[in-house]
Structures are given as C-alpha cells and as structure tokens.
Design an enzyme around this catalytic site. Structure first.
Site, PDB file in Angstrom:
ATOM      1  N   PHE A 121       0.855  -1.186   0.000  1.00 56.97           N
ATOM      2  CA  PHE A 121       0.000   0.000   0.000  1.00 56.97           C
ATOM      3  C   PHE A 121       0.891   1.236   0.000  1.00 56.97           C
ATOM      4  CE2 PHE A 121      -4.596   0.938   0.831  1.00 56.97           C
ATOM      5  CZ  PHE A 121      -5.115  -0.197   0.222  1.00 56.97           C
ATOM      6  N   GLN A 179      -7.962  14.840   2.523  1.00 59.00           N
ATOM      7  CA  GLN A 179      -7.264  13.917   1.619  1.00 59.00           C
ATOM      8  C   GLN A 179      -7.986  13.765   0.288  1.00 59.00           C
ATOM      9  OE1 GLN A 179      -6.652   9.404   2.449  1.00 59.00           O
ATOM     10  NE2 GLN A 179      -4.640  10.391   2.470  1.00 59.00           N
ATOM     11  N   HIS A 220      -7.862  11.338  -2.842  1.00 60.52           N
ATOM     12  CA  HIS A 220      -7.357  10.014  -3.212  1.00 60.52           C
ATOM     13  C   HIS A 220      -6.961  10.043  -4.686  1.00 60.52           C
ATOM     14  CE1 HIS A 220      -7.245   5.716  -3.960  1.00 60.52           C
ATOM     15  NE2 HIS A 220      -7.435   5.457  -2.685  1.00 60.52           N
ATOM     16  N   LEU A 227     -14.591   5.424  -5.855  1.00 62.07           N
ATOM     17  CA  LEU A 227     -13.215   5.035  -5.528  1.00 62.07           C
ATOM     18  C   LEU A 227     -12.783   3.778  -6.278  1.00 62.07           C
ATOM     19  CD1 LEU A 227     -10.815   5.601  -3.517  1.00 62.07           C
ATOM     20  CD2 LEU A 227     -11.732   3.694  -2.216  1.00 62.07           C
ATOM     21  N   GLU A 249      -6.752   1.774  -3.624  1.00 63.92           N
ATOM     22  CA  GLU A 249      -5.287   1.800  -3.721  1.00 63.92           C
ATOM     23  C   GLU A 249      -4.728   0.374  -3.844  1.00 63.92           C
ATOM     24  OE1 GLU A 249      -3.454   4.837  -1.340  1.00 63.92           O
ATOM     25  OE2 GLU A 249      -2.031   3.399  -0.536  1.00 63.92           O
ATOM     26  N   ARG A 252      -0.466   9.370  -0.623  1.00 61.89           N
ATOM     27  CA  ARG A 252      -1.583   9.843  -1.450  1.00 61.89           C
ATOM     28  C   ARG A 252      -1.462  11.312  -1.836  1.00 61.89           C
ATOM     29  NH1 ARG A 252      -6.574   6.577   1.468  1.00 61.89           N
ATOM     30  NH2 ARG A 252      -5.997   4.587   0.524  1.00 61.89           N
ATOM     31  N   HIS A 280     -11.648  12.248  -0.431  1.00 69.15           N
ATOM     32  CA  HIS A 280     -11.799  10.884   0.095  1.00 69.15           C
ATOM     33  C   HIS A 280     -11.900  10.817   1.610  1.00 69.15           C
ATOM     34  CE1 HIS A 280     -11.376   6.589   0.315  1.00 69.15           C
ATOM     35  NE2 HIS A 280     -10.215   6.642   0.934  1.00 69.15           N
ATOM     36  N   ARG A 302      -3.097  10.951   5.649  1.00 66.97           N
ATOM     37  CA  ARG A 302      -3.273   9.583   6.150  1.00 66.97           C
ATOM     38  C   ARG A 302      -2.710   8.577   5.161  1.00 66.97           C
ATOM     39  NH1 ARG A 302      -7.073   5.454   5.171  1.00 66.97           N
ATOM     40  NH2 ARG A 302      -8.559   6.737   4.023  1.00 66.97           N
TER      41      ARG A 302
HETATM   42  C1  LIG Z   1     -14.994   4.141  -0.563  1.00 66.41           C
HETATM   43  C2  LIG Z   1     -14.082   4.118   0.637  1.00 66.41           C
HETATM   44  C3  LIG Z   1     -13.105   3.141   0.758  1.00 66.41           C
HETATM   45  C4  LIG Z   1     -12.248   3.133   1.849  1.00 66.41           C
HETATM   46  N1  LIG Z   1     -11.295   2.146   1.961  1.00 66.41           N
HETATM   47  C5  LIG Z   1     -10.498   2.108   3.056  1.00 66.41           C
HETATM   48  C6  LIG Z   1      -9.557   1.043   3.238  1.00 66.41           C
HETATM   49  O1  LIG Z   1      -9.453   0.120   2.439  1.00 66.41           O
HETATM   50  N2  LIG Z   1      -8.775   1.068   4.338  1.00 66.41           N
HETATM   51  C7  LIG Z   1      -8.857   2.057   5.272  1.00 66.41           C
HETATM   52  O2  LIG Z   1      -8.133   2.012   6.254  1.00 66.41           O
HETATM   53  N3  LIG Z   1      -9.764   3.054   5.130  1.00 66.41           N
HETATM   54  C8  LIG Z   1     -10.580   3.090   4.057  1.00 66.41           C
HETATM   55  N4  LIG Z   1     -11.501   4.102   3.932  1.00 66.41           N
HETATM   56  C9  LIG Z   1     -11.693   5.036   5.049  1.00 66.41           C
HETATM   57  C10 LIG Z   1     -12.468   4.328   6.150  1.00 66.41           C
HETATM   58  O3  LIG Z   1     -13.356   3.398   5.569  1.00 66.41           O
HETATM   59  C11 LIG Z   1     -13.288   5.284   7.004  1.00 66.41           C
HETATM   60  O4  LIG Z   1     -12.483   6.350   7.435  1.00 66.41           O
HETATM   61  C12 LIG Z   1     -13.825   4.544   8.229  1.00 66.41           C
HETATM   62  O5  LIG Z   1     -14.498   3.377   7.842  1.00 66.41           O
HETATM   63  C13 LIG Z   1     -14.742   5.431   9.048  1.00 66.41           C
HETATM   64  O6  LIG Z   1     -15.320   4.639  10.039  1.00 66.41           O
HETATM   65  P1  LIG Z   1     -16.146   5.292  11.228  1.00 66.41           P
HETATM   66  O7  LIG Z   1     -16.561   4.161  12.106  1.00 66.41           O
HETATM   67  O8  LIG Z   1     -15.365   6.389  11.821  1.00 66.41           O
HETATM   68  O9  LIG Z   1     -17.411   5.963  10.520  1.00 66.41           O
HETATM   69  P2  LIG Z   1     -18.493   5.412   9.487  1.00 66.41           P
HETATM   70  O10 LIG Z   1     -18.244   4.035   9.041  1.00 66.41           O
HETATM   71  O11 LIG Z   1     -18.632   6.462   8.461  1.00 66.41           O
HETATM   72  O12 LIG Z   1     -19.800   5.355  10.370  1.00 66.41           O
HETATM   73  C14 LIG Z   1     -20.442   6.517  10.854  1.00 66.41           C
HETATM   74  C15 LIG Z   1     -21.649   6.091  11.640  1.00 66.41           C
HETATM   75  O13 LIG Z   1     -22.216   7.227  12.272  1.00 66.41           O
HETATM   76  C16 LIG Z   1     -23.610   7.241  12.090  1.00 66.41           C
HETATM   77  N5  LIG Z   1     -24.061   8.626  12.164  1.00 66.41           N
HETATM   78  C17 LIG Z   1     -23.526   9.719  11.555  1.00 66.41           C
HETATM   79  N6  LIG Z   1     -24.222  10.825  11.889  1.00 66.41           N
HETATM   80  C18 LIG Z   1     -25.213  10.423  12.728  1.00 66.41           C
HETATM   81  C19 LIG Z   1     -26.263  11.095  13.403  1.00 66.41           C
HETATM   82  N7  LIG Z   1     -26.458  12.404  13.284  1.00 66.41           N
HETATM   83  N8  LIG Z   1     -27.099  10.349  14.163  1.00 66.41           N
HETATM   84  C20 LIG Z   1     -26.941   9.017  14.291  1.00 66.41           C
HETATM   85  N9  LIG Z   1     -25.959   8.331  13.658  1.00 66.41           N
HETATM   86  C21 LIG Z   1     -25.109   9.033  12.904  1.00 66.41           C
HETATM   87  C22 LIG Z   1     -23.805   6.585  10.738  1.00 66.41           C
HETATM   88  O14 LIG Z   1     -25.111   6.088  10.607  1.00 66.41           O
HETATM   89  C23 LIG Z   1     -22.762   5.480  10.814  1.00 66.41           C
HETATM   90  O15 LIG Z   1     -23.281   4.368  11.510  1.00 66.41           O
HETATM   91  C24 LIG Z   1     -12.372   4.119   2.840  1.00 66.41           C
HETATM   92  C25 LIG Z   1     -13.358   5.089   2.741  1.00 66.41           C
HETATM   93  C26 LIG Z   1     -14.192   5.103   1.644  1.00 66.41           C
HETATM   94  C27 LIG Z   1     -15.211   6.202   1.541  1.00 66.41           C
END
Ligand SMILES: Cc1cc2nc3c(=O)[nH]c(=O)nc-3n(C[C@H](O)[C@H](O)[C@H](O)COP(=O)(O)OP(=O)(O)OC[C@H]3O[C@@H](n4cnc5c(N)ncnc54)[C@H](O)[C@@H]3O)c2cc1C
Length: 570
Positions: free
Chosen positions: A118, A234, A236, A246, A249, A280, A347, A383
C-alpha cells in the site's frame, strides 16, 4: 422534567461503523450497559465501503516501529507520535483478534495471512479480504454485538441532533429523532462516544457515502469542544472521473501503473523510489500537475489512466473483484482488458474532534470521539492508505474500554430535556418554511462544488478567501432554505436540512484553517507558500466556536517521541 422511561446507559455510542461497533464491543466486554445509535442500519455505515485493507506489522520481518515511522512520515510530521506508537504497536493484536472472531482475511499458499503493498509503506503490511475488507469486518463486529443482547441496546435509524451538557459542562446524553416516526427523545448517559464518521459530503464529488455529513464534528464544535487539523483534506489519487467513485489503492498495491497522455509512467519524475505507491498527497499532486500541464487523458484532458492490465488477470479477478464490477457498472470499462480513467477526488478528512489517546475530548468530561470523526492525531497532514480502518478499531476499542471504566465510578445522570424542546422547535420551523428562495439541495450542491474547486489539491489565498465568502453566504441562505416533505415518517428532507448545517460548520472550519496555515504540508499545498515551514508551522491548528458562530483559532503542540522532522521524499 425527567420522564421515568428516559433511556439511560453507561456508554452511549453515536455511530455504528467500525469505530462505533468496536467501541460497543469493548464497553460491553468490560461489563458496561451500552447503547449504539445510527442514522442508517449499522452495516450500511460508510465503513462497509472500505476496500483495500488494514495495516499491521504482522510479517515476521516487519516491526511496528517501521509502521510507525512510515505513518509519521506520511503525516508530514504533523501526526502525534505518542498516538501513532500506540496505534501501530497495538495493530497486530487487533488484526489477530478480528481473525479470531471470524474475519476471513485472505491467506497465502502457506496458509499465513497474506499482506499486500500500500502507499507510503516500506513493506507489504496490509491485511485484506479481497477488496471488501470493511464489509467483512463490519458484519463480523455486528454479529459479535448481537451476542450481548442483555447489555447492548441498538437504536437503528435514529438520528442524533445534539449533545446534552449538564450545568458543569459535562456531556450527559444526546437528543435524537426516531427517523421512522419523527418522535424526539432525550437519552441520558454517563459517557457519550461520538463515532459518527467523516464529512466527505462537504465536497462534490467525493468517494464518501451520502451519510458522511460531519454530524459529530459539528455537534461537538457547537457544544464547545475543539476540532483540530481541519485543513487537512485527503484527495485520493484514483477516483472515477465520471462520478468520484473510488478505485482502491489496492489496485496500485497489486502493481497497476499510472499513465499520462503520452503513455509515460510519470511518477518516475515525482517519486522515483516508490513510484505509484508514494503517499496519497504526493501522487494526487503529481496527477493534478500532469493534468494542469496538458498531459491528461480523456475528452477534456482531465483524467489519468490507471492501467490494471499489468496485473495478472487471475489475480485481479480474485483480489480486486469489486473494482472489476465498479469499472464495468460505473465507467463501462473492463479493467482486466483496458486502462480506466481516474483523477484525484475527495476521500477522507484527517481532522476532527480533538481527543487524547483514550478518545477523551479535552474540556468536555464524559465526551469521547473515535474513528473518522476524531482527530487523535495519528494521520497529521496526510493519512496512509489502510491506516483508517486501524485507527477506527484501535481508538474505538480504547474509547469503549475507558468509558466503561469511567462509568463504574459515576451515578447515572438525568439529562435535561430543554435541548430536546429546542431541537424539536427547530425541526418544526424548518418544516414550516415557505417554499420560496433556495432549496436545501441547491445549497449543498454549491457548497460541494465550491469546496472542490477551491479547497482541493492546490490551494492559494484568493481561492480560499473566495471559498470562505461562499460558505458564509451559504450559511445565511441555509437559514431560510426550504424542503418539500412535511411529514413525520422517514422525513429525510428535514434531516438533510440539519445535515447541511453540520456540513457548513465543518467546511467553514476547513477553509479558515487552510487560510491560516501559510505553508505546504501533507494534503495542504499552497501555491503561494510552496515550502514546508517547520519553524513556524510545525503545530496543530485547533478551532473552537466563538459566541457569534465564527471559528476561533488557537494552536497546539505536535507530540514527538522518536522521530525528528526531516525532508520527505518517496
Ligand atoms: C470508498 C471508501 C473506501 C475506503 N477504503 C479504506 C480502506 O481500504 N482502508 C482504510 O483504512 N480506510 C478506508 N476508507 C476510510 C475508512 O473506511 C473510514 O475512514 C472509516 O471506515 C470510518 O469509520 P467510522 O466508524 O469512523 O465511521 P463510518 O463508518 O462512516 O460510520 C459513521 C456512523 O455514524 C452514524 N451517524 C452519523 N451521523 C449520525 C447522526 N447524526 N445520528 C446518528 N448516527 C449518525 C452513521 O449512521 C454510521 O453508523 C475508505 C473510505 C471510503 C469512503
């Protein structure tokens, strides 16, 4: 007045992505009563889209210090090294734990966990499940939470509108709306963990789901908490030109090349050692430079070719199967047979609610944040790919554990219902707005395109000042913008209006911090200040909210342990 039925928990978690679910599991393991709340069904959280994998130094030839150094360098020395050391040293155990609870990580011919290359990493250290790693982990965590039906309450499709503080400024609960019915409720809690994800929707296009609207960042900011590193956005390197989707990577990790209009692997000029697998920010800038200087591909020359045909077809079909589908469905391209057109796209946000290494938010007792909503800061200015899943899990778990321990010594608070009455009145007033002037969706569109045009890979004072003016105007316009749906059942329209307010707060903080930082570091590249300036800017920009709803800027130190700043080359 406190109704006897008011829900009350030791630990209330807002968000059911990887950070929220890992926090819930850790708090429940520690014996706390837990509630986990999400505005969508938990497994539809944006974490489900994570594709490429999760970093951990599990190879016998690897060492967590090497992972930590790569992360520090990737952050352009803005990451806090104490937090980075914790994340990287705890990573192998966390990945093994996932394996043991049922995540089917890819294995090699000898039966060991396979690791892929990566960006920005000095060796292969990304564990993966094909290119659906987030989905695989999220579903397993959800199953694990199910086993705690005695102590984990799930509020699925509930929308949190505000945090509730007591008279001493401690966080003692939240207000939320049941999306299905429109009913508002106050929830009491000894501790609240924000795990509500990022704010990618401030930009258009973005790789982020429609639900990534910065709710938790804005809610904490409005409650008086500091937010940090907000200028660090960031881009991507590989997102589809048509729609911002997306392409992981993992494709470059498996060996794919980037080509300009002349068919050159131009990364030779920008990062001769790491080539396509530089960090990135470096690769995105290289691509944008090629595009700006007329060497882009496609009808308007605004793309770059990602050539995955150099990866053996069998391997692509096995390890990158999701992007085979994305290529076909969203760009009409068979990536096993021809190059696909990509460009840099928004991203991830490195910034968020400032926390310590246990997720605690300074100045607001009882409030924690973990995952993309938070800024520990392990990512600093940039990141590394596959470090975010790791961040969500390590600091989700640590927050859950810490909050459970803190709960043990505290009586259950009774959150005041005054905030709920305010929020209910606000929602009623949005619904009652006359249908004239601008629509919420128009403002959201203008915000997204303005941020993408002016606060992207290359920035300067004039562009940033323009973005600031637009954001301030949109903030005013949003106060009277109207919606169509006047009902109570699944009224997503009114939630969209509330989310727009959150996005405007996040965007304002981003723009103001980007104007403030007069240097180039990580994802912030200022063409008017093209050098990194450690003498003046080796510090975090913290933002808190002034009484007149404008951002207040202060600074905090970067924590150093073992690694001093040096020139960053790939
Ligand atoms: C397409 C894509 C691919 C990615 N691939 C990778 C990867 O391969 N490796 C890596 O390390 N990172 C990757 N990332 C980044 C990583 O996936 C995210 O940064 C990470 O998953 C975020 O997780 P989280 O638990 O912080 O939030 P999220 O998974 O975004 O969850 C947020 C939660 O908060 C809830 N929520 C938000 N606002 C409210 C509200 N007002 N009331 C109630 N609930 C609410 C939502 O319903 C959800 O359940 C990727 C991101 C994307 C977009």
């Amino acid at each position: 007045m406190v109704r006897p039925s008011m829900p009350a928990h030791d630990v209330l978690i807002i968000g059911a992505g990887l950070a929220g679910q890992r926090a819930a599991l850790a708090a429940a393991d520690a014996g706390a009563t837990v509630a986990i709340m999400s505005k969508v069904h938990p497994v539809r959280s944006h974490s489900v889209a994570a594709a490429g994998g999760i970093n951990a130094a599990i190879n016998v030839a690897d060492d967590w210090r090497s992972h930590a150094y790569d992360t520090v360098k990737g952050s352009d020395f803005l990451g806090d090294q104490d937090a980075i050391e914790i994340m990287c040293s705890e990573a192998p155990k966390e990945v093994m734990h996932l394996e043991h609870i049922g995540v089917t990580f890819h294995r090699n011919e000898t039966g060991e966990l396979d690791l892929r290359a990566f960006g920005g990493a000095s060796m292969k250290r990304t564990a993966y499940v094909a290119d659906i790693t987030g989905q695989a982990i999220l579903h397993v965590l959800y199953e694990q939470i199910m086993k705690y039906s005695d102590r984990v309450d799930r509020y699925e499709e509930w929308f949190t509108t505000s945090l509730v503080l007591d008279d001493d400024g401690a966080c003692v609960g939240v207000v939320a709306r049941d999306i299905r019915t429109g009913v508002m409720e106050t929830f009491s809690a000894k501790n609240v963990i924000l795990a509500s994800g990022g704010a990618g929707q401030c930009f258009k296009p973005t790789t982020n789901g429609l639900i990534c609207t910065g709710d938790g960042i804005a809610q904490a900011y409005r409650a008086g908490a500091p937010i940090m590193d907000m200028e660090m956005i960031q881009y991507h390197p590989t997102t589809l030109v048509e729609n911002g989707f997306l392409i992981t990577e993992g494709a470059r990790g498996e060996g794919a090349h980037l080509l300009n209009a002349a068919g050159e692997r131009f990364m030779e000029k920008y990062a001769p050692n790491k080539m396509e697998l530089a960090s990135r920010d470096v690769v995105s800038r290289a691509e944008q430079t090629e595009i700006n200087e007329g060497r882009g591909v496609g009808p308007n020359g605004e793309g770059i070719y990602l050539d995955i045909t150099v990866v053996p077809k069998k391997r692509t079909l096995e390890a990158l199967r999701e992007i085979v589908n994305i290529g076909k469905d969203f760009a009409g391209v068979d990536i096993t047979a021809e190059p696909i057109m990509i460009r840099p796209g928004q991203h991830y946000i490195m910034g968020g609610v400032k926390t310590d290494v246990d997720g605690q938010v300074p100045g607001v007792p009882g409030l924690y944040a973990a995952g993309e909503v938070a800024c520990v800061s392990v990512h600093g200015g940039n990141r590394l790919g596959a470090n975010s899943l790791l961040d969500t899990l390590i600091f989700g778990r640590r927050s859950g554990e810490h909050a459970a321990a803190r709960a043990a010594g505290l009586p259950m608070p009774a959150a005041s219902e005054a905030q709920m009455r305010d929020d209910a009145a606000e929602i009623a007033s949005i619904i009652a707005r006359p249908r004239e002037g601008r629509r919420i969706s128009e403002i959201k569109d203008e915000l997204g395109t303005t941020m993408n045009d002016n606060v992207a890979v290359f920035r300067d004072e004039a562009k940033l000042q323009h973005a600031h003016e637009v954001v301030r105007r949109l903030k005013e316009e949003a106060k009277t913008a109207y919606i169509d749906d006047r009902g109570t059942v699944f009224n997503q329209d009114v939630l969209g209006a509330i989310e727009l307010g959150y996005m405007l707060d996040c965007s304002e903080a981003t723009v103001v911090a980007a104007i403030e930082r007069k240097e180039s570091r990580g994802a912030q590249f200022r063409t008017d200040y093209p050098e990194r300036n450690d003498d003046e800017w080796l510090k975090h920009i913290d933002i808190s909210r002034n009484g007149d709803d404008t951002p207040h800027i202060s600074y905090s130190e970067v924590t150093f342990t073992q690694w001093q700043p040096e020139e960053r080359k790939y």
